[in-house]
Design a protein around this motif. Structure first.
Motif, PDB file in Angstrom:
ATOM      1  N   GLN A 363      81.385 -17.945  15.319  1.00  0.00           N
ATOM      2  CA  GLN A 363      81.261 -18.639  14.036  1.00  0.00           C
ATOM      3  C   GLN A 363      82.426 -18.304  13.106  1.00  0.00           C
ATOM      4  O   GLN A 363      82.889 -19.152  12.338  1.00  0.00           O
ATOM      5  CB  GLN A 363      79.937 -18.287  13.364  1.00  0.00           C
ATOM      6  CG  GLN A 363      79.673 -19.157  12.119  1.00  0.00           C
ATOM      7  CD  GLN A 363      78.433 -18.728  11.372  1.00  0.00           C
ATOM      8  OE1 GLN A 363      78.089 -17.568  11.362  1.00  0.00           O
ATOM      9  NE2 GLN A 363      77.772 -19.689  10.742  1.00  0.00           N
ATOM     10  N   ASP A 364      82.889 -17.029  13.147  1.00  0.00           N
ATOM     11  CA  ASP A 364      84.019 -16.660  12.301  1.00  0.00           C
ATOM     12  C   ASP A 364      85.243 -17.513  12.608  1.00  0.00           C
ATOM     13  O   ASP A 364      86.071 -17.779  11.722  1.00  0.00           O
ATOM     14  CB  ASP A 364      84.366 -15.176  12.503  1.00  0.00           C
ATOM     15  CG  ASP A 364      83.328 -14.258  11.873  1.00  0.00           C
ATOM     16  OD1 ASP A 364      82.524 -14.746  11.049  1.00  0.00           O
ATOM     17  OD2 ASP A 364      83.312 -13.046  12.215  1.00  0.00           O
ATOM     18  N   SER A 365      85.346 -17.949  13.865  1.00  0.00           N
ATOM     19  CA  SER A 365      86.497 -18.778  14.230  1.00  0.00           C
ATOM     20  C   SER A 365      86.404 -20.188  13.645  1.00  0.00           C
ATOM     21  O   SER A 365      87.390 -20.931  13.661  1.00  0.00           O
ATOM     22  CB  SER A 365      86.617 -18.854  15.757  1.00  0.00           C
ATOM     23  OG  SER A 365      85.510 -19.560  16.318  1.00  0.00           O
ATOM     24  N   PHE A 366      85.197 -20.557  13.128  1.00  0.00           N
ATOM     25  CA  PHE A 366      85.039 -21.875  12.516  1.00  0.00           C
ATOM     26  C   PHE A 366      85.732 -21.958  11.161  1.00  0.00           C
ATOM     27  O   PHE A 366      86.009 -23.055  10.677  1.00  0.00           O
ATOM     28  CB  PHE A 366      83.560 -22.203  12.315  1.00  0.00           C
ATOM     29  CG  PHE A 366      82.755 -22.274  13.590  1.00  0.00           C
ATOM     30  CD1 PHE A 366      83.377 -22.379  14.820  1.00  0.00           C
ATOM     31  CD2 PHE A 366      81.369 -22.255  13.549  1.00  0.00           C
ATOM     32  CE1 PHE A 366      82.630 -22.446  15.993  1.00  0.00           C
ATOM     33  CE2 PHE A 366      80.618 -22.319  14.704  1.00  0.00           C
ATOM     34  CZ  PHE A 366      81.251 -22.416  15.937  1.00  0.00           C
ATOM     35  N   PHE A 367      85.979 -20.771  10.524  1.00  0.00           N
ATOM     36  CA  PHE A 367      86.501 -20.765   9.159  1.00  0.00           C
ATOM     37  C   PHE A 367      88.015 -20.642   9.178  1.00  0.00           C
ATOM     38  O   PHE A 367      88.583 -19.929  10.017  1.00  0.00           O
ATOM     39  CB  PHE A 367      85.921 -19.591   8.369  1.00  0.00           C
ATOM     40  CG  PHE A 367      84.449 -19.697   8.123  1.00  0.00           C
ATOM     41  CD1 PHE A 367      83.968 -20.259   6.954  1.00  0.00           C
ATOM     42  CD2 PHE A 367      83.530 -19.229   9.056  1.00  0.00           C
ATOM     43  CE1 PHE A 367      82.606 -20.365   6.728  1.00  0.00           C
ATOM     44  CE2 PHE A 367      82.176 -19.319   8.828  1.00  0.00           C
ATOM     45  CZ  PHE A 367      81.699 -19.899   7.659  1.00  0.00           C
ATOM     46  N   PRO A 368      88.695 -21.311   8.276  1.00  0.00           N
ATOM     47  CA  PRO A 368      90.144 -21.115   8.141  1.00  0.00           C
ATOM     48  C   PRO A 368      90.421 -19.758   7.504  1.00  0.00           C
ATOM     49  O   PRO A 368      89.510 -19.041   7.103  1.00  0.00           O
ATOM     50  CB  PRO A 368      90.560 -22.272   7.228  1.00  0.00           C
ATOM     51  CG  PRO A 368      89.341 -22.600   6.443  1.00  0.00           C
ATOM     52  CD  PRO A 368      88.170 -22.321   7.336  1.00  0.00           C
ATOM     53  N   ASP A 369      91.706 -19.391   7.406  1.00  0.00           N
ATOM     54  CA  ASP A 369      92.081 -18.138   6.745  1.00  0.00           C
ATOM     55  C   ASP A 369      91.580 -18.158   5.306  1.00  0.00           C
ATOM     56  O   ASP A 369      91.516 -19.205   4.645  1.00  0.00           O
ATOM     57  CB  ASP A 369      93.589 -17.957   6.764  1.00  0.00           C
ATOM     58  CG  ASP A 369      94.098 -17.709   8.186  1.00  0.00           C
ATOM     59  OD1 ASP A 369      93.300 -17.230   9.021  1.00  0.00           O
ATOM     60  OD2 ASP A 369      95.286 -18.002   8.442  1.00  0.00           O
TER      61      ASP A 369
END
Length: 818
Positions: A363-369
């Motif tokens: 899920q963390d990879s779903f968010f941009p920087d």
């Protein structure tokens, strides 16, 4: 695993403890009772003995007084009796009279004489001895006075002489007190003394003298007529009783050896001790039998725990007793059964937690920087899930001159909500591909929401999501948005220097349905113009619905006020201020809902600045390690270079070290080999939950390089302290020299990276410090000139290697005694 290491040696068995306790309680009770009873007995016995001795002396004196008085009355009767036979009868009725004579002064001769021969014999007197003393009295004219006189003529003889002068007739009577002296207990010795201290009983002269001195010092000198004293008589401690009636009567003294007086009490005490030993022996035997029945059950339980230690949780104990230990054994068996059940549950829980952990990473990879720029817009974001996986999501895509921002909130939180965010993320990537060929769709946020709605509806029933889609048209400075039941975004003009709440303009829309409610739902679209540097604020209701310990909600008013009060040129610090106020309101308690905040500054530079000045000595950095060191060397006035993505940005900007409770590891020495051995032993005994991998290698590198650089040929002493917590690891290395300064250290960093060669003086190139800089998140250097140099490195816990390596290292320099 050696289970013997888990067991302490049994040096004092429970059985022995019970016997000792039982015996100690009984012995203490017996001792207390014996002390109390014997003390009272001795006191009472002493009072009785002293009273008895006094009573014997008093009764003896009273008897003497009675004999003398009776004899006086007899003399009165004899004085008027002329019949010789009658006189003899009266004489014989008085046992104490052993001799009676009447002297006629006119005729100068004795006219009457009666003697008790047996009495004289018992008194060891003869008629001649009495004649001698009587003649002395008759010839001594000093005695020729009318009235009664009491004389003591015979030393060491209990004989009292009564002389009664009746004008021309003198009566002389000898009284024997032997009967009085023989009328009491044989263990009590009786003594008589004349008023002039002459002894009237047969005894040793030294004994008589000692007795009289005791009586004189204890009673006569203080005008006492009676009493009891304790003194040494004839080399033994004795009780001395005394009674005196008047100055003419003899002194009556009784003596008894103290050992004889207390013989009964001593025997009783001895018997009491014997009885106490007997009772204690019985108690020990009973204690052994009782402890055996008790400890046997405990031994069975102990054996059961031994099997538990070995991992045999299916083992059961069999205790038949109907007491608490029997109940404990039942609980033990039930505990074993439950442990087996819990172990099965824990296996399942661990499996699920691992899956959730993987889901969180996905899920963390779903968010941009969290920080960056897209198009002509700069953004800074904050996201904190209420649990491992959250239901908030935000993202952005760029198409031509337009940037599209999304922010969404799935119903609930946790894994179900995270699945919806995964669906939304997949839909975003699909949409991004579609927009490459269908550019017109980028101008229609309402159709984009319909796209997402169909995706959410296809994910399953009862899965809903709110979403706000904002299209930023940088070419025309125009905002176009569509809202699916989400919190409206707000816009704040960049031209207002001191904004008020009224300057916050909400991007309102007509009410619409949630995504996932109905696949045929339609959404409204609105638009407005913006100016460069205007601030777009996107958020979820986790901020406004955040509550404190009094269940009061943070609310829109406080949220709006925090936006105004936290205004800052740095978008990162602006976002930090807003979040800090919200967290302060809740007192740091975990939020019940996911929290997401995105600040987007519209129409600014294409990329954020690498260095953002906060003050003359403090900057926020986006530089890589090499560039950061070059910057610090070229700007010596900078003491605090703070990584832009620091999780404690506000505290670092204020140059505040994270709080420290205590150190878990301490070492002081001057040999690096000793340090390596100590730190390896410590780190191998520690666990590091919450990290993407064990930080042991990093800590070993940091500690080793810092100690190596701190040691000098001039016998420096180095101290190392290390503390572990769930959030950070902190290692401090300090020397006792303080020879370095800021410029020396920074140029050592730079030379190490550029040349990677040692200095001529053998102190090293500083490469170790550069490796430390790359391997830590915060480095604090404190120099006390010519006293000490302390380097503090802080590693922040993270489960993602990307976050660890992407963290821009912060550098802080502090110097004292400049």
């Amino acid at each position: 695993m050696n289970t013997q290491l888990l067991l302490r040696p049994i040096r004092f068995p429970l059985k022995l403890k019970l016997i000792s306790l039982f015996s100690l309680v009984l012995l203490t009770s017996l001792a207390a009772y014996a002390h109390y009873a014997l003390t009272r007995f001795i006191e009472d016995k002493s009072a009785y003995i002293f009273s008895s001795v006094q009573s014997v002396a008093a009764s003896q004196a009273q008897a003497i007084n009675q004999v003398i008085n009776e004899s006086k009355r007899t003399l009165d009767i004899l004085a008027f009796t002329t019949d010789a036979e009658q006189s003899r009868k009266i004489f014989e009725n008085i046992p104490a009279l052993i001799d009676y004579r009447v002297y006629d002064s006119d005729r100068k001769k004795f006219v009457t004489g009666i003697a008790d021969q047996s009495g004289l014999l018992r008194s060891e007197l003869t008629k001649d001895s009495i004649d001698l003393k009587v003649n002395q009295i008759i010839n001594n004219h000093a005695f020729h006075k009318q009235g009664l006189k009491i004389l003591y003529l015979f030393p060491n003889k209990p004989i009292v002489t009564l002389v009664y002068d009746r004008n021309n007739m003198i009566q002389l009577a000898q009284l024997s007190l032997n009967e009085v002296l023989a009328s009491h207990d044989n263990s009590i010795r009786s003594y008589l003394f004349a008023p002039d201290s002459m002894p009237l009983t047969e005894n040793d002269a030294t004994t008589a003298q000692d007795l009289y001195k005791v009586v004189e010092s204890s009673f006569l000198n203080v005008n006492l007529k009676q009493g009891v004293a304790e003194d040494e008589i004839d080399t033994s401690i004795s009780l001395v009783g005394f009674k005196g009636l008047n100055s003419q009567y003899p002194l009556s003294i009784t003596v008894i050896e103290k050992s004889k007086a207390y013989s009964v009490a001593d025997q009783l005490i001895k018997n009491s001790y014997i009885f106490a030993v007997f009772l204690l022996s019985i108690a020990i035997i009973i204690g052994i039998l009782f402890s055996r029945s008790l400890t046997r059950s405990l031994e069975v339980l102990f054996e059961g725990t031994q099997k538990f230690v070995l991992g045999d949780f299916s083992s059961r104990v069999d205790v038949k007793s109907k007491d608490e230990i029997g109940a404990l054994s039942d609980s033990f068996n039930f505990m074993g059964k439950r442990i087996v059940e819990f172990m099965e549950q824990m296996k399942e829980k661990v499996r699920l937690e691992r899956e959730v952990e993987v889901a969180k990473l996905v899920q963390d990879s779903f968010f941009p920087d969290a920080e960056g720029s897209i198009g002509n817009n700069t953004f800074s974001a904050f996201y904190a899930p209420a649990s491992e996986c959250g239901g908030d999501w935000w993202g952005h895509i760029e198409i031509n001159d337009k940037t599209i921002f999304f922010i969404a909130d799935a119903t609930g939180h946790g894994v179900p909500a995270a699945l919806i965010t995964a669906t939304a993320n997949c839909a975003l990537h699909t949409l991004e591909e579609v927009l490459k060929t269908n550019h017109q769709l980028g101008d229609r946020p309402d159709l984009i929401l319909s796209w997402f709605n169909k995706a959410i509806c296809g994910a399953g029933k009862q899965l809903y999501m709110t979403m706000l889609c904002v299209v930023v048209d940088n070419k025309n400075n125009k905002l176009i948005w569509s809202n699916a039941a989400h919190n409206p975004a707000m816009i704040l003009s960049g031209k207002v220097l001191q904004p008020k709440r009224s300057d916050l303009i909400p991007l309102l829309s007509k009410p619409s349905a949630h995504l996932g409610k109905d696949s045929d739902s339609t959404f409204e679209m609105d638009s407005m113009d913006f100016n460069p540097k205007d601030l777009l604020i996107l958020f979820t209701d986790g901020i406004t619905e955040n509550t404190n310990d009094q269940s009061q909600a943070y609310g829109d008013r406080k949220f709006h006020q925090s936006i105004i009060e936290s205004k800052h040129e740095s978008l990162t610090l602006w976002r930090e201020g807003i979040i800090t106020k919200a967290l302060d309101f809740s007192g740091g308690a975990p939020s019940d809902d996911d929290v997401t905040l995105v600040l987007c500054q519209l129409g600014v530079a294409d990329s954020p600045k690498d260095i953002e000045h906060i003050s003359e000595s403090t900057v926020i950095s986006r530089l890589d390690p090499r560039s950061a060191i070059n910057y610090l060397c070229n700007n010596p006035q900078i003491d605090h270079l703070v990584g832009f993505n620091s999780p404690v940005l506000e505290q670092e900007l204020q140059a505040v070290l994270p709080p420290l409770l205590e150190f878990d590891f301490n070492w002081t020495g001057s040999a690096v080999g000793s340090f390596r051995e100590a730190i390896d032993q410590y780190l191998n005994s520690q666990e590091f939950p919450g990290w993407f991998e064990s930080p042991k290698d990093y800590l070993t590198l940091i500690g080793d390089e810092l100690v190596t650089n701190a040691l000098s040929p001039t016998s420096s002493i180095v101290s190392v302290n290390l503390s572990l917590s769930s959030q950070t690891i902190r290692i401090e290395v300090s020397d006792n020299q303080g020879h370095f300064d800021k410029g020396t250290l920074l140029h050592a960093f730079k030379r190490a990276y550029d040349q990677q060669s040692p200095k001529i003086d053998g102190r090293g190139a500083g490469l170790g410090l550069y490796l430390v800089y790359q391997s830590t998140n915060q480095i604090w250097i404190n120099i006390n000139k010519n006293n000490s140099t302390k380097v503090t490195c802080i590693l922040e816990a993270t489960k993602r290697y990307k976050n660890f390596k992407g963290r821009v290292t912060s550098f802080h320099f502090q110097q004292e005694n400049q």
